[in-house]
Design an enzyme around this catalytic site. Structure first.
Site, PDB file in Angstrom:
ATOM      1  N   ASP A   1       1.478  -5.626   8.634  1.00 15.90           N
ATOM      2  CA  ASP A   1       0.470  -4.619   8.376  1.00 15.90           C
ATOM      3  C   ASP A   1      -0.846  -5.517   8.313  1.00 15.90           C
ATOM      4  O   ASP A   1      -0.819  -6.370   7.427  1.00 15.90           O
ATOM      5  CB  ASP A   1       0.527  -3.827   7.243  1.00 15.90           C
ATOM      6  CG  ASP A   1      -0.555  -2.670   7.150  1.00 15.90           C
ATOM      7  OD1 ASP A   1      -1.641  -3.048   7.407  1.00 15.90           O
ATOM      8  OD2 ASP A   1      -0.270  -1.548   6.706  1.00 15.90           O
TER       9      ASP A   1
ATOM     10  N   TYR B   1     -11.317   0.762  10.849  1.00 14.60           N
ATOM     11  CA  TYR B   1     -12.382   1.096  10.032  1.00 14.60           C
ATOM     12  C   TYR B   1     -12.819   0.146   8.817  1.00 14.60           C
ATOM     13  O   TYR B   1     -13.805   0.163   8.259  1.00 14.60           O
ATOM     14  CB  TYR B   1     -12.185   2.550   9.463  1.00 14.60           C
ATOM     15  CG  TYR B   1     -11.102   2.738   8.629  1.00 14.60           C
ATOM     16  CD1 TYR B   1     -11.022   2.351   7.436  1.00 14.60           C
ATOM     17  CD2 TYR B   1      -9.845   3.474   9.442  1.00 14.60           C
ATOM     18  CE1 TYR B   1      -9.736   2.852   6.674  1.00 14.60           C
ATOM     19  CE2 TYR B   1      -8.634   3.408   8.744  1.00 14.60           C
ATOM     20  CZ  TYR B   1      -8.879   3.203   7.092  1.00 14.60           C
ATOM     21  OH  TYR B   1      -7.696   3.532   6.451  1.00 14.60           O
ATOM     22  N   LYS B   2     -11.917  -0.751   8.683  1.00 14.85           N
ATOM     23  CA  LYS B   2     -12.292  -1.782   7.482  1.00 14.85           C
ATOM     24  C   LYS B   2     -13.057  -2.974   8.275  1.00 14.85           C
ATOM     25  O   LYS B   2     -14.217  -2.488   8.286  1.00 14.85           O
ATOM     26  CB  LYS B   2     -10.751  -2.103   6.979  1.00 14.85           C
ATOM     27  CG  LYS B   2     -10.305  -0.991   6.109  1.00 14.85           C
ATOM     28  CD  LYS B   2      -8.827  -1.526   5.654  1.00 14.85           C
ATOM     29  CE  LYS B   2      -8.358  -0.145   5.243  1.00 14.85           C
ATOM     30  NZ  LYS B   2      -6.973  -0.150   4.663  1.00 14.85           N
TER      31      LYS B   2
ATOM     32  N   PHE C   1       0.831  -1.132   0.087  1.00 13.91           N
ATOM     33  CA  PHE C   1       0.147  -0.075   0.068  1.00 13.91           C
ATOM     34  C   PHE C   1       0.991   1.388   0.142  1.00 13.91           C
ATOM     35  O   PHE C   1       1.830   1.298   0.646  1.00 13.91           O
ATOM     36  CB  PHE C   1      -0.851  -0.029   1.220  1.00 13.91           C
ATOM     37  CG  PHE C   1      -2.070   0.857   1.252  1.00 13.91           C
ATOM     38  CD1 PHE C   1      -3.079   0.708   0.528  1.00 13.91           C
ATOM     39  CD2 PHE C   1      -1.960   2.257   2.030  1.00 13.91           C
ATOM     40  CE1 PHE C   1      -4.267   1.587   0.572  1.00 13.91           C
ATOM     41  CE2 PHE C   1      -3.030   2.941   2.246  1.00 13.91           C
ATOM     42  CZ  PHE C   1      -4.348   2.711   1.315  1.00 13.91           C
TER      43      PHE C   1
ATOM     44  N   ARG D   1     -12.729  -4.856  -7.150  1.00 13.44           N
ATOM     45  CA  ARG D   1     -12.537  -5.500  -5.921  1.00 13.44           C
ATOM     46  C   ARG D   1     -14.017  -5.795  -5.014  1.00 13.44           C
ATOM     47  O   ARG D   1     -14.344  -4.779  -4.827  1.00 13.44           O
ATOM     48  CB  ARG D   1     -11.588  -4.697  -5.040  1.00 13.44           C
ATOM     49  CG  ARG D   1     -10.940  -5.249  -3.812  1.00 13.44           C
ATOM     50  CD  ARG D   1      -9.906  -4.411  -3.092  1.00 13.44           C
ATOM     51  NE  ARG D   1     -10.338  -3.170  -2.689  1.00 13.44           N
ATOM     52  CZ  ARG D   1     -10.045  -2.684  -1.539  1.00 13.44           C
ATOM     53  NH1 ARG D   1      -8.771  -2.818  -1.168  1.00 13.44           N
ATOM     54  NH2 ARG D   1     -10.391  -1.402  -1.144  1.00 13.44           N
TER      55      ARG D   1
HETATM   56  C1  PLP Z   1      -6.254   1.140   4.378  1.00 15.05           C
HETATM   57  C2  PLP Z   1      -4.520   0.918   4.614  1.00 15.05           C
HETATM   58  C3  PLP Z   1      -3.899   2.020   5.155  1.00 15.05           C
HETATM   59  C4  PLP Z   1      -4.528   3.196   5.486  1.00 15.05           C
HETATM   60  O1  PLP Z   1      -3.954   3.797   6.738  1.00 15.05           O
HETATM   61  P1  PLP Z   1      -4.501   5.157   7.468  1.00 15.05           P
HETATM   62  O2  PLP Z   1      -3.121   5.751   7.677  1.00 15.05           O
HETATM   63  O3  PLP Z   1      -5.263   4.526   8.893  1.00 15.05           O
HETATM   64  O4  PLP Z   1      -5.497   5.770   6.721  1.00 15.05           O
HETATM   65  C5  PLP Z   1      -2.472   1.703   5.291  1.00 15.05           C
HETATM   66  N1  PLP Z   1      -2.005   0.454   4.849  1.00 15.05           N
HETATM   67  C6  PLP Z   1      -2.695  -0.497   4.370  1.00 15.05           C
HETATM   68  C7  PLP Z   1      -1.943  -1.734   4.104  1.00 15.05           C
HETATM   69  C8  PLP Z   1      -3.844  -0.287   4.117  1.00 15.05           C
HETATM   70  O5  PLP Z   1      -4.767  -1.332   3.385  1.00 15.05           O
END
Ligand code: PLP
Length: 410
Positions: free
Chosen positions: A196, A221-222, A125, A369
């Site tokens: 992560d 939040y996911k 990400f 997705r």
């Molecule tokens: C959704 C996501 C994030 C988002 O992080 P925030 O800092 O909470 O906005 C980071 N890394 C991965 C792999 C994600 O899927």
């Protein structure tokens, strides 16, 4: 081919049937994006109302003590711990994910000063890639961040590696990595492992203790349904408590915050990774969301998650042979709780589906997705979603020019 009636029968005997009523879902809409933003539950509404109407409105400043606001980051960590295989006192809820990654990466680089290589996944990400590069620059020594093809990880592991940071379930493809195996490989060369769990927590069973993970962090939040921008969580193995420093110290991670001392002395345990005031209303929303998780186990969730993703894959392949390329692994051991299918007009496909009440999302350049969330998704929803996808493809609705303009959030 599975029929709609068979799906209805599966729903009738589904142990999760009662949980769906906990969620506020729109009639006639099929939500396949709980991997991006989980829906609201009644327990979230109740808990947020309680925080505002009672704790804040009535208790005012007294609630920092009386309502346990100060301890909420640790209390929620304790409640979340079973979802990742952690124990009491090993999980903290705070900040958002990128900030928690920064804290862990920064702290880790101080633990391995004789080593200069950090490894991550080239297709990680983007936020993870940005923050690891930035923390390496800030370390004040020559650290090399290698963005590798994760399938070649073993070739890159040697005595120079300080830290490996990987995302356990790939946010695009839904591929799940081998938590215990990779952690063991990384430990074999004396490096630290940071996972992560953004697309893992609440999606697949996790065992940080059994896998001997050093550090992990994930989103609220996911799949956990804690609300937009919900606080994130981090795990630190007990062997690193008091050893891993918080590179972003603040008053509420101090051993005695209300002594207002000019020099920093870290609080013990996970409190060391608190920086500043907890976001109490947001924590309330996440706390309410966790009530729903108390009513199930990740083992049960996994059984239904695999059944839903298997059903989606088989229905799409039977009804639309050759139209999409399946990107998500078929092997259960390598699959998260989403299905990604590739189409060169993928953005139009997803927009046409949303237009018909099937909410998925698009990840550039060509991935459609769909997240599958057993708490509130029914088998018949999967069936109906595929029927609507068939309609979108056979009528070429996805080519409609109104779907060609990209929105800011895809
Ligand atoms: C959704 C996501 C994030 C988002 O992080 P925030 O800092 O909470 O906005 C980071 N890394 C991965 C792999 C994600 O899927």
């Amino acid at each position: 081919m599975t029929t709609r009636d068979e799906c209805l029968a599966l729903d009738a005997s589904d142990p999760f049937a009662g949980l769906r009523d906990e969620f506020l879902l729109r009639e006639g809409e099929i939500y396949l994006d709980g991997n991006s933003l989980g829906p609201v539950s009644k327990s979230v509404q109740r808990r947020v109302a309680e925080v505002i109407d009672t704790e804040w409105a009535q208790g005012l400043v007294r609630s920092w003590n009386a309502a346990g606001w100060m301890d909420a980051p640790l209390r929620l960590g304790h409640r979340l711990a079973p979802l990742i295989g952690a124990r009491e006192g090993e999980v903290l809820v705070a900040d958002s994910l990128t900030f928690l990654l920064a804290k862990i990466i920064g702290g880790s680089l101080e633990l391995k000063t004789e080593r200069h290589v950090v490894i991550t996944d080239a297709v990680n990400f983007h936020s993870d890639l940005y923050i690891v590069a930035a923390m390496a620059r800030l370390a004040g020594r020559d650290i090399v961040v290698k963005n590798i093809d994760r399938d070649t990880l073993r070739e890159h592991l040697d005595e120079d590696v300080a830290l490996v940071m990987l995302t356990h379930v790939d946010f695009r493809t839904g591929e799940m990595l081998d938590l215990a195996g990779i952690t063991a490989d990384v430990h074999a060369v004396g490096a630290l492992m940071l996972w992560d769990f953004a697309h893992s927590a609440g999606a697949v069973p996790l065992d940080v203790t059994g896998a001997d993970v050093d550090f992990a962090a994930g989103c609220g939040y996911k799949y956990l349904n804690g609300g937009p921008g919900a606080p994130a969580f981090m795990y630190v193995a007990p062997r690193w408590h008091g050893v891993l420093r918080n590179p972003l110290p603040g008053w509420l991670g101090h051993a005695r915050p209300f002594d207002f001392e000019p020099t920093y002395e870290s609080a013990p345990g996970m409190r060391a990774y608190v920086t500043s005031s907890p976001s109490v209303i947001a924590l309330g929303a996440l706390e309410g969301a966790l009530d729903v998780w108390d009513r199930t186990t990740m083992a049960e969730v996994r059984v239904k998650s695999l059944a839903l993703t298997d059903l989606f894959i088989s229905l799409v392949e039977e009804a639309l042979p050759g139209v999409f390329e399946l990107v998500t692994p078929r092997e259960h051991s390598r699959r998260g709780s989403q299905v990604a299918i590739r189409h060169d007009q993928g953005y139009g496909v997803v927009q046409a589906l949303i237009d018909r009440g099937v909410i998925g999302d698009f990840r550039a350049p060509d991935i459609c997705r769909f997240g599958f969330t057993p708490l509130y998704l029914r088998y018949v929803d999967v069936y109906d979603a595929v029927r609507i996808l068939v309609d979108v493809m056979t009528t070429s609705a996805y080519l409609d020019e109104s779907f060609a303009v990209r929105l800011a959030v895809t």
